[in-house]
Design an enzyme around this catalytic site. Sequence first.
Site, mmCIF file in Angstrom:
data_model
loop_
_atom_site.group_PDB
_atom_site.id
_atom_site.type_symbol
_atom_site.label_atom_id
_atom_site.label_comp_id
_atom_site.label_asym_id
_atom_site.label_seq_id
_atom_site.Cartn_x
_atom_site.Cartn_y
_atom_site.Cartn_z
ATOM 1 C CB SER A 173 -20.599 -8.633 -26.842
ATOM 2 O OG SER A 173 -19.524 -9.306 -26.209
ATOM 3 N N GLY A 174 -20.019 -11.550 -28.408
ATOM 4 C CA GLY A 174 -18.958 -12.213 -29.158
ATOM 5 C C GLY A 174 -17.627 -12.072 -28.450
ATOM 6 N N GLY A 175 -17.578 -11.253 -27.402
ATOM 7 C CA GLY A 175 -16.372 -11.137 -26.593
ATOM 8 C C GLY A 175 -16.213 -12.375 -25.724
ATOM 9 C CB VAL A 176 -13.303 -13.600 -23.744
ATOM 10 C CG1 VAL A 176 -12.951 -14.874 -23.006
ATOM 11 C CG2 VAL A 176 -12.290 -13.303 -24.823
ATOM 12 C CG ASP A 177 -15.452 -11.333 -20.015
ATOM 13 O OD1 ASP A 177 -14.504 -12.147 -20.109
ATOM 14 O OD2 ASP A 177 -15.289 -10.147 -19.671
ATOM 15 N N GLY B 218 0.851 -1.193 0.000
ATOM 16 C CA GLY B 218 0.000 0.000 0.000
ATOM 17 C C GLY B 218 0.883 1.238 0.000
ATOM 18 C CE LYS C 164 -11.132 -10.846 -20.909
ATOM 19 N NZ LYS C 164 -12.379 -10.080 -21.006
ATOM 20 C CG HIS D 270 5.799 -5.887 -4.249
ATOM 21 N ND1 HIS D 270 4.528 -5.693 -3.783
ATOM 22 C CD2 HIS D 270 6.485 -4.766 -3.945
ATOM 23 C CE1 HIS D 270 4.436 -4.498 -3.232
ATOM 24 N NE2 HIS D 270 5.615 -3.915 -3.313
ATOM 25 C CD GLU E 223 2.821 -8.626 -5.029
ATOM 26 O OE1 GLU E 223 3.550 -9.379 -4.351
ATOM 27 O OE2 GLU E 223 2.592 -7.449 -4.712
ATOM 28 C CB CYS F 48 5.303 -4.255 0.309
ATOM 29 S SG CYS F 48 6.119 -2.690 -0.007
ATOM 30 C CE1 TYR F 49 1.135 1.217 5.315
ATOM 31 C CE2 TYR F 49 -0.527 -0.494 5.471
ATOM 32 C CZ TYR F 49 -0.037 0.740 5.850
ATOM 33 O OH TYR F 49 -0.718 1.485 6.785
#
Length: 514
Positions: free
Chosen positions: A223-227, A55, A370, A169, A171, A82-83
């Site tokens: 929509s044809g999008g992935v989601d 943070g 995603k 970090h 990550e 970290c923080y």
Amino acid sequence: MNQEKVIVVDFGGQYNQLVARRVRECNVYCEIYSYKTDLEKIKEMNPKGIILTGGPNSCYEKGAPTCQKELFELGIPVLGLCYGAQLMMHVLGGKVEKAPVREYGKTEVKVNTASPLFSDVSEKTICWMSHFDYISKVADGFEITANTADCPVAAAQNTDKNLYAIQFHPEVLHTQEGTKMLYNFVRNVCGCSGTWRMDSFVENSIKEIRKKVGNGKVLCALSGGVDSSVAAVMLSKAIGNQLTCVFVDHGLLRKDEGDEVEEVFGPNGPYELNFIRVNAQDRYYSKLAGVTEPEAKRKIIGEEFIRVFEEEAKKIGAVDFLVQGTIYPDVVESGLGGESAVIKSHHNVGGLPDYVDFKEIIEPLRDLFKDEVRKAGLEMGIPEKLVFRQPFPGPGLGIRIIGEVTAEKVKIVQEADAIYREEIANAGLDKSIGQYFAALTNMRSVGVMGDERTYDYAVALRAVNTIDFMTAESAEIPFDVLQKVMSRIINEVRGVNRVFYDLTSKPPGTIEVE
Ligand code: XMP
């Protein structure tokens, strides 16, 4: 969901979603909560482990985000990053102060490999540091397990209480063995067995949807999008033709995209569902004629989408459920999850519920990042081409054409974009670049072709790498690839005589051009 889980307590750092994603890569389910979350609520969730994030604050300053001492006394393993590491020491009686030397960037860290956190990690390992405060004295009961040239406490532990603090970090991918450290924490220290897998997620979700929907009718805006595609396939597997998908082709899709969506979801595709394609191109082009202001264009496209969808929904009549392709970052960013401010207002979700007669919303991807949505898609056998589709904004090419949108300009940008995408794929770069596309500038300039003077449009190529789409860097594409794209566009797309490569990062630019 009855899953073993680790929770990430968010102190407002920029990598918080990344922490959760990395934990999930270890097959451990993970959710993000604000540091303001009640301790009782945390206890109720019965997590196997708790991770405190980084943070921007100094933990010793008045009013800085903090946590209760009792958090460290629950008997649940805690890892502070970290923080979070500094806060752990501060709350438990150690000392944190301004560091004599600010550490930033890749740094060699010497670790004690006897620590459970650093098991199988090299003794000297490169880690990502970003801090101006440091732990000058660890709290009672802690031993130091890592240090750098400038940082005497790069990591510390109290194994009796299962408390671990890391100044860097893990990550971030720049921390070369960071994933191993997080794996050591969640799998070995917390004892998670690794039950978070996309195959079982898909299977359980399908069962849950079936139970929830019963004999009900479900409507999905595709929509044809992935989601939305992954959500639709999941629903179709669960309830077959109780599902109706409405796909609005607004004439602002990429080349052949409308037909590709129809191929997969239409009557000749592999799924059992009711598919309605609405060809609304002309309707959109006439609404957009003469409109040049970007926000006005967005508004028209968005409103028209709702109108068209509403008309179709009316034909279908009352439905019981509406599907939305909301994913976990939307939940976190809309302030329901972590500590991040509300950042985006331009999602495809939202808006629809007011206009459609339905009882309840189903959001089958609400818990997924995603990359997990993609894995779930592959798991259900959705074609790779669709699963790895570029993120594509709701207003489509409407915001990739600067100024007025016309059918002619849409055609130009579709053709140029198709060439660009083909060449990026030929060069094997399609999975490594975050987002790339061609846009049409509003500029015409003089050129020469054969012996003829030309006065045509300039296409701008854009390619960016980004972690969260909030910031982005332009991607480095080999010059020969760019040159090939340029020459193909000039030769194959009528109305274009110049090609630019957009080097702008975000900020100051945005990813889209309008
Ligand atoms: P910007 O241009 O804001 O884009 O830097 C960030 C990301 O968001 C996408 N984007 C949109 N997505 N509706 C959407 O669904 C929109 O109106 C919209 N505008 C931008 C963009 O493609 C990028 O991935």
